[in-house]
Design a protein around this motif. Structure first.
Motif, PDB file in Angstrom:
ATOM      1  N   VAL A 141      -6.439   3.844  -1.276  1.00  0.00           N
ATOM      2  CA  VAL A 141      -5.214   3.112  -1.601  1.00  0.00           C
ATOM      3  C   VAL A 141      -4.588   3.669  -2.873  1.00  0.00           C
ATOM      4  O   VAL A 141      -5.268   4.245  -3.723  1.00  0.00           O
ATOM      5  CB  VAL A 141      -5.496   1.601  -1.792  1.00  0.00           C
ATOM      6  CG1 VAL A 141      -5.962   0.979  -0.496  1.00  0.00           C
ATOM      7  CG2 VAL A 141      -6.526   1.365  -2.887  1.00  0.00           C
ATOM      8  N   ASN A 142      -3.284   3.485  -2.984  1.00  0.00           N
ATOM      9  CA  ASN A 142      -2.548   3.875  -4.185  1.00  0.00           C
ATOM     10  C   ASN A 142      -2.278   2.655  -5.046  1.00  0.00           C
ATOM     11  O   ASN A 142      -2.337   1.514  -4.571  1.00  0.00           O
ATOM     12  CB  ASN A 142      -1.218   4.538  -3.804  1.00  0.00           C
ATOM     13  CG  ASN A 142      -1.400   5.817  -3.021  1.00  0.00           C
ATOM     14  OD1 ASN A 142      -2.202   6.664  -3.389  1.00  0.00           O
ATOM     15  ND2 ASN A 142      -0.666   5.946  -1.921  1.00  0.00           N
ATOM     16  N   GLU A 143      -1.960   2.882  -6.300  1.00  0.00           N
ATOM     17  CA  GLU A 143      -1.573   1.788  -7.181  1.00  0.00           C
ATOM     18  C   GLU A 143      -0.324   1.109  -6.615  1.00  0.00           C
ATOM     19  O   GLU A 143       0.682   1.765  -6.350  1.00  0.00           O
ATOM     20  CB  GLU A 143      -1.273   2.321  -8.578  1.00  0.00           C
ATOM     21  CG  GLU A 143      -0.834   1.241  -9.566  1.00  0.00           C
ATOM     22  CD  GLU A 143      -0.279   1.820 -10.864  1.00  0.00           C
ATOM     23  OE1 GLU A 143      -0.312   1.114 -11.886  1.00  0.00           O
ATOM     24  OE2 GLU A 143       0.197   2.976 -10.833  1.00  0.00           O
ATOM     25  N   GLY A 144      -0.401  -0.190  -6.394  1.00  0.00           N
ATOM     26  CA  GLY A 144       0.740  -0.933  -5.885  1.00  0.00           C
ATOM     27  C   GLY A 144       0.781  -1.096  -4.382  1.00  0.00           C
ATOM     28  O   GLY A 144       1.642  -1.813  -3.856  1.00  0.00           O
ATOM     29  N   ASP A 145      -0.156  -0.474  -3.659  1.00  0.00           N
ATOM     30  CA  ASP A 145      -0.205  -0.658  -2.203  1.00  0.00           C
ATOM     31  C   ASP A 145      -0.579  -2.107  -1.866  1.00  0.00           C
ATOM     32  O   ASP A 145      -1.421  -2.709  -2.534  1.00  0.00           O
ATOM     33  CB  ASP A 145      -1.245   0.270  -1.576  1.00  0.00           C
ATOM     34  CG  ASP A 145      -0.742   1.694  -1.415  1.00  0.00           C
ATOM     35  OD1 ASP A 145       0.439   1.943  -1.730  1.00  0.00           O
ATOM     36  OD2 ASP A 145      -1.534   2.550  -0.978  1.00  0.00           O
ATOM     37  N   VAL A 146       0.017  -2.648  -0.816  1.00  0.00           N
ATOM     38  CA  VAL A 146      -0.359  -3.977  -0.348  1.00  0.00           C
ATOM     39  C   VAL A 146      -1.735  -3.884   0.317  1.00  0.00           C
ATOM     40  O   VAL A 146      -1.941  -3.069   1.209  1.00  0.00           O
ATOM     41  CB  VAL A 146       0.675  -4.544   0.647  1.00  0.00           C
ATOM     42  CG1 VAL A 146       0.209  -5.894   1.187  1.00  0.00           C
ATOM     43  CG2 VAL A 146       2.042  -4.692  -0.014  1.00  0.00           C
ATOM     44  N   ILE A 147      -2.672  -4.714  -0.145  1.00  0.00           N
ATOM     45  CA  ILE A 147      -4.026  -4.693   0.424  1.00  0.00           C
ATOM     46  C   ILE A 147      -4.373  -6.001   1.138  1.00  0.00           C
ATOM     47  O   ILE A 147      -5.374  -6.068   1.862  1.00  0.00           O
ATOM     48  CB  ILE A 147      -5.087  -4.396  -0.660  1.00  0.00           C
ATOM     49  CG1 ILE A 147      -5.033  -5.449  -1.784  1.00  0.00           C
ATOM     50  CG2 ILE A 147      -4.909  -2.996  -1.215  1.00  0.00           C
ATOM     51  CD1 ILE A 147      -6.141  -5.309  -2.812  1.00  0.00           C
ATOM     52  N   PRO A 191      -5.306   3.035  -8.229  1.00  0.00           N
ATOM     53  CA  PRO A 191      -5.536   3.926  -7.093  1.00  0.00           C
ATOM     54  C   PRO A 191      -7.030   4.112  -6.902  1.00  0.00           C
ATOM     55  O   PRO A 191      -7.801   4.021  -7.858  1.00  0.00           O
ATOM     56  CB  PRO A 191      -4.879   5.230  -7.556  1.00  0.00           C
ATOM     57  CG  PRO A 191      -5.012   5.212  -9.043  1.00  0.00           C
ATOM     58  CD  PRO A 191      -4.911   3.761  -9.448  1.00  0.00           C
ATOM     59  N   GLY A 192      -7.465   4.320  -5.673  1.00  0.00           N
ATOM     60  CA  GLY A 192      -8.892   4.536  -5.477  1.00  0.00           C
ATOM     61  C   GLY A 192      -9.339   4.264  -4.060  1.00  0.00           C
ATOM     62  O   GLY A 192      -8.548   4.276  -3.117  1.00  0.00           O
ATOM     63  N   GLY A 234      -9.874   5.927  -8.788  1.00  0.00           N
ATOM     64  CA  GLY A 234      -9.826   7.373  -8.582  1.00  0.00           C
ATOM     65  C   GLY A 234      -8.459   7.789  -8.070  1.00  0.00           C
ATOM     66  O   GLY A 234      -7.833   7.069  -7.296  1.00  0.00           O
ATOM     67  N   GLY A 235      -7.953   8.917  -8.519  1.00  0.00           N
ATOM     68  CA  GLY A 235      -6.653   9.395  -8.055  1.00  0.00           C
ATOM     69  C   GLY A 235      -5.542   9.195  -9.072  1.00  0.00           C
ATOM     70  O   GLY A 235      -5.772   8.815 -10.214  1.00  0.00           O
ATOM     71  N   LYS A 236      -4.323   9.451  -8.633  1.00  0.00           N
ATOM     72  CA  LYS A 236      -3.154   9.392  -9.508  1.00  0.00           C
ATOM     73  C   LYS A 236      -2.464   8.034  -9.417  1.00  0.00           C
ATOM     74  O   LYS A 236      -2.474   7.382  -8.394  1.00  0.00           O
ATOM     75  CB  LYS A 236      -2.164  10.491  -9.124  1.00  0.00           C
ATOM     76  CG  LYS A 236      -2.697  11.902  -9.318  1.00  0.00           C
ATOM     77  CD  LYS A 236      -1.652  12.929  -8.940  1.00  0.00           C
ATOM     78  CE  LYS A 236      -2.187  14.347  -9.147  1.00  0.00           C
ATOM     79  NZ  LYS A 236      -1.173  15.374  -8.766  1.00  0.00           N
ATOM     80  N   PHE A 237      -1.840   7.657 -10.544  1.00  0.00           N
ATOM     81  CA  PHE A 237      -1.117   6.394 -10.600  1.00  0.00           C
ATOM     82  C   PHE A 237       0.293   6.551 -10.042  1.00  0.00           C
ATOM     83  O   PHE A 237       0.922   7.609 -10.168  1.00  0.00           O
ATOM     84  CB  PHE A 237      -1.041   5.884 -12.036  1.00  0.00           C
ATOM     85  CG  PHE A 237      -2.321   5.272 -12.528  1.00  0.00           C
ATOM     86  CD1 PHE A 237      -2.642   3.966 -12.206  1.00  0.00           C
ATOM     87  CD2 PHE A 237      -3.213   6.013 -13.288  1.00  0.00           C
ATOM     88  CE1 PHE A 237      -3.820   3.397 -12.649  1.00  0.00           C
ATOM     89  CE2 PHE A 237      -4.387   5.449 -13.743  1.00  0.00           C
ATOM     90  CZ  PHE A 237      -4.695   4.138 -13.418  1.00  0.00           C
ATOM     91  N   THR A 238       0.775   5.482  -9.449  1.00  0.00           N
ATOM     92  CA  THR A 238       2.143   5.459  -8.931  1.00  0.00           C
ATOM     93  C   THR A 238       3.139   5.028 -10.007  1.00  0.00           C
ATOM     94  O   THR A 238       4.259   5.552 -10.080  1.00  0.00           O
ATOM     95  CB  THR A 238       2.238   4.480  -7.741  1.00  0.00           C
ATOM     96  OG1 THR A 238       1.244   4.803  -6.776  1.00  0.00           O
ATOM     97  CG2 THR A 238       3.613   4.552  -7.086  1.00  0.00           C
TER      98      THR A 238
END
Length: 429
Positions: free
Chosen positions: A48-54, A72-73, A97-101
């Motif tokens: 998932v990315n930062e801000g994704d609906v989960i 993100p992670g 983990g990963g890049k921020f939106t």
């Protein structure tokens, strides 16, 4: 030094707000508002990315707030966890983990004129914003606007906290004054309010920053909070309408009430396009080396935050979420921050409050202070001790506003309004 002076002194000592460290694991509960549990739309192993609906509410509750990933992670688990409200709820765990939106990137502020009433409400719902004006009843702001906004006369903004032990809203009003003002205009446009009324404390310099003599649709009212037992809707209306000022603006029950913390979330979502993934939280208590005001990730645990602020100087005997009057206690540092958390106090044994519930002594204090004239002691005993009372008294519980005054004045420290709340639900069913 009275309470107002002490609060002003404390607030003055806060010079800035800091960002909390990024957690390795976030634990995001699927219940972020009153009477709503969302369903996960991700599974273990998903990225998932930062801000994704989960997680999202059921279709029949479509205007409830969506839940987003605050980092993100990778989704590593779906567990049951203890939440700030004392309940056990399903939660999604995400390994960072990963890049921020959004984080670290300069937001582009949109022009308010670009938004219609419909698009504002839609953005608020999609961003997952919770109205925390009444911290005991956190609800979707978008749903509130759709249900009650069309009948509102004015938008009323409380610039201070309803709990005297908490400084969150007043600090947000201090640090984000311009953002709160812009967001107030956004919500006022959505509900077609005639005026925006900012409520400040008497002799408050912070409230003065919201005065706008050039806009006749904006006014600031200052009230003496020392003269009010509770700072929620009904009592604020009564107090404001008693002011001896020669203005014609009066508050009424149809006005739409909101706090500065919620408005700051509106600013970020509508004007900057950032969903609700962080929360401004006031941390205090004599177990800490110093109090602080942090911008925290939704789902970050108390344990992670305590490590950042230097650990404990004294072992806490009590952890109070959202203040001594309207909040509750938790016993674990694994509790995550949610959208309805405004403050956390870590109290050592030497200052631990007496929280033992004793037997009712029939003092009548709860009846004296009840703003709607109930007999909370009789209703409490009917539920807890199976005392027989007439149906008239039983049905009167539906009038309870759950303001908490009966609890605050009970010499036996009984959970009066919580029990009455349960009784109300039984009657409604």
């Amino acid at each position: 030094m009275n309470l107002s002076q002490f609060t002003a002194f404390r607030v003055k000592n806060y010079k800035y707000i800091q960002n909390a460290f990024l957690p390795k694991i976030t634990t995001i509960p699927l219940s972020q508002e009153k009477d709503c549990i969302c369903n996960p739309i991700v599974k273990v192993g998903d990225i998932v990315n930062e801000g994704d609906v989960i997680a999202e509410p059921e279709l029949k509750a479509k205007d409830k707030a969506l839940i987003h990933s605050s980092v993100p992670g990778k989704v590593v688990n779906i567990i049951s966890s203890l939440c700030p409200n004392g309940r056990i709820e399903k939660s999604i765990q995400i390994q960072f983990g990963g890049k921020f939106t959004y984080t670290g990137k300069k937001g582009v502020k949109e022009n308010l004129s670009h938004f219609s009433e419909t698009s504002i409400i839609s953005t608020i719902v999609q961003s997952g914003i919770i109205n925390t004006f009444d911290i005991s009843k956190p609800v979707s702001l978008g749903e509130q606007i759709k249900k009650y906004g069309k009948d509102a006369t004015n938008l009323v903004v409380r610039l201070f906290d309803e709990d005297s032990s908490r400084f969150t809203d007043i600090l947000v009003s201090k640090f984000y004054c311009e953002q709160v003002k812009d967001a107030a205009k956004i919500v006022a446009k959505a509900i077609k309010a005639e005026k925006i009324i900012f409520l400040g404390k008497k002799n408050s310099l912070i409230a003065d920053n919201f005065i706008n003599s050039e806009d006749e649709n904006i006014c600031v009212k200052k009230i003496d909070t020392n003269m009010i037992s509770t700072l929620l809707k009904r009592e604020l209306i009564i107090s404001c309408n008693k002011l001896k000022k020669s203005d014609s603006v009066k508050l009424n029950k149809n006005d739409f009430f909101i706090d500065s913390s919620t408005l700051f979330e509106v600013y970020k979502s509508v004007l900057e396009g950032i969903p609700c993934v962080t929360k401004n939280v006031h941390f205090s208590g004599n177990s800490l080396t110093a109090s602080c005001f942090l911008n925290v990730r939704i789902g970050q645990t108390l344990g992670d935050i305590v490590k950042q602020i230097g650990g404990f100087s004294k072992q806490p005997a009590k952890i109070i979420i959202n203040g001594e009057t309207y909040g509750n206690t938790v016993s674990s540092l694994d509790v995550p921050i949610t959208k309805y958390v405004k403050s956390v106090a870590f109290i050592s044994a030497e200052k631990k409050l007496d929280t033992i519930s004793y037997s009712c002594i029939n003092c009548g204090c709860c009846r004296t202070v009840c703003p709607v004239g109930l007999s909370p002691d009789l209703l409490y005993n009917s539920v807890v001790n199976n005392s027989k009372i007439s149906d008239v008294y039983i049905k009167s519980s539906l009038l309870c506003t759950e303001c908490g005054l009966c609890n605050a004045n009970c010499k036996s420290r009984l959970p009066l309004f919580q029990v009455i709340s349960v009784l109300k639900k039984q009657i409604e069913k």
